[in-house]
Every structure is written in C-alpha cells, then in structure tokens.
Design a protein around this motif. Sequence first.
Motif, mmCIF file in Angstrom:
data_model
loop_
_atom_site.group_PDB
_atom_site.id
_atom_site.type_symbol
_atom_site.label_atom_id
_atom_site.label_comp_id
_atom_site.label_asym_id
_atom_site.label_seq_id
_atom_site.Cartn_x
_atom_site.Cartn_y
_atom_site.Cartn_z
ATOM 1 N N ALA A 159 -0.846 50.364 1.614
ATOM 2 C CA ALA A 159 -1.983 50.131 0.955
ATOM 3 C C ALA A 159 -2.883 49.805 2.218
ATOM 4 N N ASN A 160 -2.334 49.526 3.431
ATOM 5 C CA ASN A 160 -3.171 49.301 4.561
ATOM 6 C C ASN A 160 -3.527 50.353 5.404
ATOM 7 N N THR A 161 -2.798 51.513 5.034
ATOM 8 C CA THR A 161 -3.054 52.828 6.078
ATOM 9 C C THR A 161 -4.369 53.178 5.466
ATOM 10 N N HIS B 125 -2.644 66.375 4.362
ATOM 11 C CA HIS B 125 -3.245 67.747 4.937
ATOM 12 C C HIS B 125 -1.821 68.419 5.822
ATOM 13 N N GLU B 126 -1.483 67.592 6.622
ATOM 14 C CA GLU B 126 -0.613 68.240 7.549
ATOM 15 C C GLU B 126 0.794 68.415 7.161
ATOM 16 N N ASN B 127 1.178 67.880 5.739
ATOM 17 C CA ASN B 127 2.523 68.496 5.000
ATOM 18 C C ASN B 127 2.261 68.949 4.016
ATOM 19 N N SER B 128 0.985 69.401 3.553
ATOM 20 C CA SER B 128 0.680 70.377 2.456
ATOM 21 C C SER B 128 1.082 69.625 1.029
ATOM 22 N N LEU B 129 0.442 68.344 1.013
ATOM 23 C CA LEU B 129 0.914 67.614 -0.384
ATOM 24 C C LEU B 129 -0.316 67.775 -1.216
ATOM 25 N N ASP B 130 0.014 67.511 -2.377
ATOM 26 C CA ASP B 130 -1.091 67.087 -3.435
ATOM 27 C C ASP B 130 -1.157 65.772 -3.712
ATOM 28 N N PHE B 131 0.157 65.099 -3.737
ATOM 29 C CA PHE B 131 -0.123 63.764 -4.241
ATOM 30 C C PHE B 131 0.633 62.842 -3.148
ATOM 31 N N LEU B 132 0.094 61.673 -2.883
ATOM 32 C CA LEU B 132 0.509 60.886 -1.944
ATOM 33 C C LEU B 132 0.712 59.266 -2.551
ATOM 34 N N PRO B 133 1.878 58.780 -2.844
ATOM 35 C CA PRO B 133 2.405 57.454 -3.286
ATOM 36 C C PRO B 133 1.716 56.394 -2.381
ATOM 37 N N VAL B 134 1.066 55.248 -2.881
ATOM 38 C CA VAL B 134 0.732 54.443 -2.187
ATOM 39 C C VAL B 134 1.537 53.037 -2.421
ATOM 40 N N LEU B 135 2.182 52.420 -1.469
ATOM 41 C CA LEU B 135 3.046 51.287 -1.365
ATOM 42 C C LEU B 135 2.539 49.983 -0.909
ATOM 43 N N ILE B 136 2.955 48.909 -1.536
ATOM 44 C CA ILE B 136 2.750 47.677 -1.140
ATOM 45 C C ILE B 136 3.230 47.262 0.400
ATOM 46 N N PRO B 137 2.793 47.179 1.290
ATOM 47 C CA PRO B 137 3.441 46.826 2.573
ATOM 48 C C PRO B 137 4.414 45.861 2.585
ATOM 49 N N ASP B 138 5.628 46.298 3.148
ATOM 50 C CA ASP B 138 6.809 45.482 3.309
ATOM 51 C C ASP B 138 7.449 45.087 1.655
#
Length: 382
Positions: free
Chosen positions: A183-185, A195-208
């Motif tokens: 979440a802090n990214t 973009h660099e990995n040609s993804l359509d979806f990116l999961p967002v996780l709680i840090p640690d």
Amino acid sequence: MEQNIGPIQTSTNDGASSQMGERQGSVGGLLHEREVVRSAGRDAISTFLNSHSCYSVLRASGKCVVFDTRIPIQLAFYALVEHDMQAAPLWDPSTCQFVGLLTVTDFIDVLRWYRRTGADVTTLASRSIADILSDSQILSTVLLRHIPPRRGGVGGKDMQQSIHKHTTTSSVNHHHIFYSADANTTLKQACKILHENSLDFLPVLIPDDMRVLATITYTTILEHLVTHFREQRRLFDDTVYDLGIGTYHEHVITCHHRQTLAEVLHTLHIHGLSAIPIVDDDQKVKAVYSRSDITFLATATDAQDALSNLDLTLDTILNQQRKDVTTPDALHTCTIRHTLQSIFEYFAQWKFNRLIVIDEEERVIGIVSARDLVAYFLEGSC
C-alpha cells in the motif's frame, strides 16, 4: 523567363529578409514553447505519481476475493462473475504464499483449449486451479500471453518510424509469478510494475502482512490522475495523435461482425490484445469486443453449451450483450483531433478502458487505451 529561387537572405539590411527571419523566430519560439508545456505536463504528473502511494487510489469500501488453488477452476470463475470481478489473487496453502492471479480471461482461454483438443469439458467442474496451472499443455498454449510491440511516445512521422523499430511480439507466462505492490508503494512504481511486466492487474497488499487490500488497474490510476488534473487545460492541449499516444493506421487490428467468437478470441490471443474493434462491410466501427466479455458464458446452460457458443458470430453475441453504455468496455470513440485534455474530460464522465479513433466516415484508424495514456507519462521518467 524562368526565375530561380535563391537561398533565404539573412542580412537584416533587407526589409523582406528581416521579416522572414522574424517569422522563423516566431515559429521557432512557438515550437519551443509547446515543447516546454508538454514537458511541464509530463513532469507535473510524474511528480504527482511519485508523491502518491497505492493507498491513495483505494476506495473507502470494497471487497477483495482470494482463491485457494485447491478449489475447482469452474467454481472460481462463477465466484468472479458473482462478485463482478475481473481477477483474483491465488493462495497456495501448501507454501502459505500467493502464487499468481486468476482472471476471467484465463477461464475463457481454458475453454478454448478444451474446444481445440476435444478434451472432456465436464472435468472443469472438478479440476482444481492448481491442476490446470500445472498442465504444461494448457500453460504453454492458451495461457501463454503474447505481448504486442510497444508503440507511441513520439508524434507524427517519427511515431510511425518508432513503431517499425519494435515489431517483434514476445511471449510471457504470468501464472507462476505473483506480482504485487504494498500500500505504501508509489503510484509511479506501481505503474512501472504494470507496464514493464505487461500486466493488467496489480494486487495491493498491506505492508508486512499477507492480506490483499484490492487489485488496481491502469483505469484505477488514470481515474486518480484525471480527478486531479482535469482542470489544468494548458498542460494537455496537444492531440493524442501528435503526442503519439495509442496505436494507429496499419498497426490497428480489427475483426468483421460475421466472424465467429472462436476466431476473434484466437486473434486477440495471438496478438496479445485485450479488445478489438468490430467493423461492418464498409469498415465502419460497429462495436468493440473484449476478451473478458462473458456474454457467451452467461447464456450457456452448461460447459458443453459454452463450447458450442464459441461458434456463434459476433453479431449474435452483440445482440445478447448488456446495453449499458457505462460499462468500461462499451464502444467509445474519438478522432485524431481530440486533445489529451478533452480525453481526460471524457474519461472523467465515462471511465472507459479504451477509445476507438475514427475518421469522418466512422472507419477505425486507431485505438487509445487507458494503458497508453498512463504509459505516456512514464516515458523518459526516472
């Protein structure tokens, strides 16, 4: 009597030559000013993306679905549909970690493999996600993603020359790698991961932690940008065509409205496309078809019926589709004269995934996606 035009005079002693020099200086100044404004617009958004985290684009309330890799893939697909979601992270209980992402498109591609091989499609009711993703025949064919050449980044003729330098289509398999961000990214870093990995979806996780907060997309990020920059008109007053945002002319792939769904899905797969414009006999755009469209599945009575529906024509599928124009994959069009600012305004209203660029005769000449719009602001940034 023939007159030869001589070289442009540079002496300021001649009045006409002096005016020519002034005009040239004026044009040069305007071009320089335009470049400065373009650069300022890019820098402003680049700074914005660097100063905001993924947490800033998450909704105040929402839901997130995670699948245990031991459940049947058909059950997982029904769960995605029921919750109106396009993708969900995969959790492997044997290793206690996330191992990938399952999308609606994956299930459609698996159905295509069953149709092509003649395998018993009823087994999908019992085959687990882990079993499907460990099947090398499926993994190396229909689930192997083809990545189209990257286009855009410069305008006019330079854009087309740039396109020809990147015409190689590559392939990648995302099903044994779990790409994510905490979440802090920063949003810029999240965009680069997409973009660099040609993804359509990116999961967002709680840090640690191992909990997923949400799954973000290019459209999620673009919505955040538009909310903050839609009023800054002067920064984005160039046309998307001049900016080289999107894919144009002979590089645009279309399909005919009388083609079968199986043919169109194959075209989308081999070219690494998420959607394709549908044209009529006069090459005029009728609609847009997305790989994640589940109309043919929603109308099926069972798995075998779903396979049979792959032989339906696009015309038939289109007649069965939802007519809700607010859906992200509905047909939205623009022209090469539309500015980036006007497209920001349009996105704020309709939240589209892509725009089909048409000419005066409503023929397709280009496509501008949410991915293209976000990627423009990543080019040249650190």
